[in-house]
Design a protein around this motif. Structure first.
Motif, PDB file in Angstrom:
ATOM      1  N   ALA A  61       0.558  15.215   3.925  1.00 14.50           N
ATOM      2  CA  ALA A  61       1.304  16.154   4.776  1.00 14.50           C
ATOM      3  C   ALA A  61       2.485  15.477   5.459  1.00 14.50           C
ATOM      4  CB  ALA A  61       0.364  16.756   5.818  1.00 14.50           C
ATOM      5  N   ASN A  62       2.393  14.175   5.642  1.00 13.10           N
ATOM      6  CA  ASN A  62       3.473  13.451   6.329  1.00 13.10           C
ATOM      7  C   ASN A  62       4.361  12.673   5.363  1.00 13.10           C
ATOM      8  OD1 ASN A  62       2.451  14.385   8.751  1.00 13.10           O
ATOM      9  ND2 ASN A  62       1.161  12.577   9.070  1.00 13.10           N
ATOM     10  N   LEU A 111     -14.288  11.738   4.594  1.00 17.09           N
ATOM     11  CA  LEU A 111     -13.060  11.179   5.164  1.00 17.09           C
ATOM     12  C   LEU A 111     -12.002  10.915   4.095  1.00 17.09           C
ATOM     13  CD1 LEU A 111     -11.536  10.106   7.636  1.00 17.09           C
ATOM     14  CD2 LEU A 111     -12.667   7.893   7.300  1.00 17.09           C
ATOM     15  N   TYR A 128      -9.900  13.855   3.262  1.00 15.55           N
ATOM     16  CA  TYR A 128      -9.162  14.247   4.472  1.00 15.55           C
ATOM     17  C   TYR A 128      -7.954  13.335   4.670  1.00 15.55           C
ATOM     18  CZ  TYR A 128      -8.025  15.771   9.131  1.00 15.55           C
ATOM     19  OH  TYR A 128      -7.332  16.281  10.212  1.00 15.55           O
ATOM     20  N   VAL A 129      -8.159  12.041   4.506  1.00 14.07           N
ATOM     21  CA  VAL A 129      -7.061  11.087   4.667  1.00 14.07           C
ATOM     22  C   VAL A 129      -5.985  11.336   3.614  1.00 14.07           C
ATOM     23  CG1 VAL A 129      -6.459   8.629   4.458  1.00 14.07           C
ATOM     24  CG2 VAL A 129      -8.426   9.317   5.824  1.00 14.07           C
ATOM     25  N   GLY A 173       6.829  13.453   3.556  1.00  9.99           N
ATOM     26  CA  GLY A 173       8.261  13.708   3.628  1.00  9.99           C
ATOM     27  C   GLY A 173       8.993  12.732   4.522  1.00  9.99           C
ATOM     28  N   LEU A 174       8.247  12.075   5.386  1.00  7.85           N
ATOM     29  CA  LEU A 174       8.833  11.101   6.300  1.00  7.85           C
ATOM     30  C   LEU A 174       9.668  10.060   5.568  1.00  7.85           C
ATOM     31  CD1 LEU A 174       8.671  10.182   9.316  1.00  7.85           C
ATOM     32  CD2 LEU A 174       6.770   8.733   8.620  1.00  7.85           C
ATOM     33  N   ARG A 175       9.165   9.628   4.424  1.00 10.04           N
ATOM     34  CA  ARG A 175       9.836   8.532   3.709  1.00 10.04           C
ATOM     35  C   ARG A 175      11.179   8.935   3.134  1.00 10.04           C
ATOM     36  NH1 ARG A 175       5.192   4.877   0.941  1.00 10.04           N
ATOM     37  NH2 ARG A 175       4.038   4.525   2.857  1.00 10.04           N
ATOM     38  N   PHE A 232      -8.197   3.066  -0.085  1.00 10.89           N
ATOM     39  CA  PHE A 232      -8.895   3.679   1.051  1.00 10.89           C
ATOM     40  C   PHE A 232     -10.015   2.770   1.545  1.00 10.89           C
ATOM     41  CE2 PHE A 232     -12.597   6.091   2.494  1.00 10.89           C
ATOM     42  CZ  PHE A 232     -12.066   6.813   3.543  1.00 10.89           C
ATOM     43  N   ALA A 291      -4.073  14.323   4.812  1.00 11.39           N
ATOM     44  CA  ALA A 291      -3.318  14.065   6.048  1.00 11.39           C
ATOM     45  C   ALA A 291      -2.079  13.221   5.759  1.00 11.39           C
ATOM     46  CB  ALA A 291      -4.206  13.368   7.069  1.00 11.39           C
ATOM     47  N   LEU A 292      -2.241  12.201   4.941  1.00 11.43           N
ATOM     48  CA  LEU A 292      -1.086  11.355   4.622  1.00 11.43           C
ATOM     49  C   LEU A 292      -0.082  12.108   3.753  1.00 11.43           C
ATOM     50  CD1 LEU A 292      -2.711   7.832   4.042  1.00 11.43           C
ATOM     51  CD2 LEU A 292      -1.781   8.807   6.135  1.00 11.43           C
ATOM     52  N   SER A 326       1.199   5.161   0.723  1.00 10.10           N
ATOM     53  CA  SER A 326       0.455   6.151   1.491  1.00 10.10           C
ATOM     54  C   SER A 326       0.657   7.519   0.863  1.00 10.10           C
ATOM     55  CB  SER A 326       0.880   6.134   2.957  1.00 10.10           C
ATOM     56  OG  SER A 326       2.032   6.873   3.157  1.00 10.10           O
ATOM     57  N   MET A 342       0.847  -1.198   0.000  1.00  7.61           N
ATOM     58  CA  MET A 342       0.000   0.000   0.000  1.00  7.61           C
ATOM     59  C   MET A 342       0.871   1.231   0.000  1.00  7.61           C
ATOM     60  SD  MET A 342      -2.062   2.470   1.101  1.00  7.61           S
ATOM     61  CE  MET A 342      -1.473   2.866   2.728  1.00  7.61           C
ATOM     62  N   LEU A 348      -8.628  -0.325   3.341  1.00  6.46           N
ATOM     63  CA  LEU A 348      -8.140  -0.047   4.692  1.00  6.46           C
ATOM     64  C   LEU A 348      -9.285   0.339   5.629  1.00  6.46           C
ATOM     65  CD1 LEU A 348      -4.823   1.842   3.906  1.00  6.46           C
ATOM     66  CD2 LEU A 348      -5.070  -0.391   5.011  1.00  6.46           C
ATOM     67  N   ALA A 349     -10.258   1.055   5.088  1.00  8.10           N
ATOM     68  CA  ALA A 349     -11.399   1.447   5.919  1.00  8.10           C
ATOM     69  C   ALA A 349     -12.134   0.209   6.417  1.00  8.10           C
ATOM     70  CB  ALA A 349     -12.343   2.347   5.121  1.00  8.10           C
TER      71      ALA A 349
END
Lengths: 470, 67
Positions: free
Chosen positions: B41-42, B31, B34-35, B44-46, B12, B38-39, B3, B1, B15-16
């Motif tokens: 926005a994060n 939702l 929104y998901v 850059g983590l990878r 989606f 939200a994902l 993200s 998956m 997973l839901a």
């Protein structure tokens, strides 16, 4: 003594008068209840007010002190707790009508420690629902209003704690800080907010938002009051496995008034992020003041500052969703829609991404530990803006428009990741009359150094003596 | 998956369902975007180089700062 003067006295001043029997706890509590009655229609700081309980406790405290059984600097002092601190026999809603009838049978550790110290609980304070939001808006119990301008947010999630302390409704309030929820309302309401080192203050009996990011902390009007509070609440708690077994120092003893010899680093990336020019001017002036007081100020770099949002956001989303999963299944449609969306979104973070965030956190903490070999403290703004209007989802900063949630947590999240102590101390007012905060952060378990520097700065200014117009 | 913004409706919904959400609830239309945001926005983590660092699954800040 004028009742309003009692309401704006610090715990330090008030406790000396109570100890010397110049003021009775009954007078103190009556003054605060009158202040609450006069200001609560504007501020909405409280979810549950406990006037009868407080008056009875005040009479008991008065009798104890008259009999020579003075317990110490919190005896007879009015306290308010964020409404996610469990209190035996008193409903604890976490800011949600879903828990409107939840009455804990036991006190959380911190409520018990306040009670043991003789503090008097005035009530339970309003908050962003389940502490999942940085503005202090609450659709179930009404929004919190900033004492400096009621059209503006208090900041959150501990918004009621911020407004109650700033407006003289309580001498000491407590909040909890997962991404800034103590320091944000402290900065926006013009008070002192300390996020202690992770593991120094017990979380037992508090509704979690994120197990690995939550930090309870004091929200007060002076740095001395933060130190007095820490003396009562810090230390090991068998009920919280994360708490330290280290010996806790006397935090008031650290308030020497001197920053001589301290090395303070200005994180250059903080000033490259969106930052209101009035706030920048005030914070740079505050740092210059610390330099004049004897600190050595140098510029440092924290390149991973840019990653703080992704790291803490991923951890927070996952842990909040894990904790509230049953609630979502049972009562999701009864939650505030924005809080429901935030909680549900965490269900879509993969385990691999959660662990990647924890790996990144380890690297982030390593980089911060390297910085703390060069300097003793890091300094910067607590917030990039002053309090925005209630329900504003975007805010202008210079020629940019940014999301309110991201802006409010921009400078606070890094220290939830690192778990290191950070304080917001008032450092001025905007032309519109709204307060601004200086954030000082130190090494883990060196909370005393953070308090020492904040106190020296505070005592060299008069910002903490200003009173809101409410 | 995958993200982040790459999450599509099929992933989606999968997973839901796995999370116990009712994918037929009209709320899912709110939702889903929104998901995605939200994902994203994060995301850059990878890109963070975490080689050599183990997850802080059992966090103790003192571990890092004892000199």
């Amino acid at each position: 003594m004028e009742p309003l003067e009692l309401c704006y006295m610090s715990a330090g001043e008030l406790s000396r008068l109570i100890r010397d029997r110049q003021v009775s706890p009954v007078e103190v509590i009556d003054a605060h209840l009158a202040r609450i009655e006069a200001t609560e229609p504007t501020l909405n700081s409280f979810i549950t007010l406990l006037p009868d309980h407080a008056r009875e406790a005040a009479r008991r405290a008065e009798a104890q002190i008259q009999a020579g059984n003075y317990r110490g600097p919190l005896h007879g002092i009015p306290v308010g707790l964020k409404d996610l601190f469990n209190t035996a026999g008193v409903r604890t809603t976490s800011g949600s009508r879903v828990l409107d009838n939840f009455i804990p049978t036991e006190d959380c550790t911190l409520a018990a420690r306040f009670q043991q110290a003789g503090a008097i609980l005035l009530g339970k304070l309003n908050m962003h629902q389940f502490a999942y939001g940085p503005t202090g808006e609450n659709f179930d119990y009404g929004h919190m209003h900033n004492p400096w301008n009621p059209e503006m947010v208090t900041g959150g999630s501990s918004g009621g704690s911020g407004s109650a302390a700033a407006a003289g409704q309580c001498t000491i309030t407590m909040g909890s800080d997962t991404g800034g929820s103590v320091r944000i309302p402290a900065a926006l309401c013009g008070i002192v907010g300390l996020k202690p080192t992770y593991g120094l203050v017990s979380r037992a009996g508090l509704t979690p938002l994120s197990w690995r990011l939550d930090h309870p902390g004091p929200m007060v009007r002076t740095v001395e009051d933060a130190a007095i509070t820490m003396n009562a609440i810090a230390g090991h708690d068998p009920a919280d496995p994360a708490t330290t077994t280290r010996t806790v120092p006397d935090y008031t003893a650290a308030l020497t008034g001197s920053v001589e010899g301290l090395r303070i680093g200005i994180v250059k990336e903080y000033f490259e992020a969106p930052l209101d020019s009035e706030v920048e001017t005030a914070v740079r002036a505050a740092i210059a003041q610390l330099s004049e007081l004897g600190a050595t100020v140098t510029e440092v770099s924290l390149p991973m500052f840019a990653d703080a949002q992704a790291i803490s956001g991923t951890i927070l989303m996952s842990e909040a969703a894990a904790y509230h999963r049953d609630l979502l299944a049972r009562d999701g449609d009864k939650l505030t829609p924005s809080v429901r969306l935030r909680l549900e979104a965490g269900l879509f973070v993969t385990a691999a991404d959660y662990l990647k965030a924890q790996q990144a956190r380890a690297r982030f903490n390593y980089e911060m530990s390297q910085l703390f070999q060069e300097v003793d403290l890091l300094a910067g703004p607590s917030e990039p803006i002053t309090a925005p209007p209630i329900l504003a989802t975007e805010v202008p900063i210079g020629d940019r428009t940014v999301g309110t949630v991201g802006a409010l947590t921009q400078y606070t999240r890094p220290y939830n990741i690192s778990g290191t102590p950070a304080i917001s101390v008032p450092c001025g007012f905007s032309q519109a009359g709204m307060p601004m905060g200086l954030q000082l952060a130190g090494r883990a378990f060196e909370d005393a150094t953070v308090l020492r520097a904040a106190h020296a700065y505070e005592q060299s200014t008069g910002w903490h003596l200003q009173r809101p117009p409410v | 998956m995958d993200s982040g913004s790459a999450i599509d409706r099929q992933a989606f919904d999968f997973l839901a369902r796995a999370a116990g959400l009712n994918v037929d609830d009209p709320h899912m239309e709110e939702l889903f975007p929104y998901v995605q945001n939200a994902l994203a926005a994060n995301e850059g983590l990878r890109n963070i180089d975490t080689s050599g660092f183990e997850p802080e699954a059992s966090f103790d800040s003192a571990h890092f700062y004892q000199g």
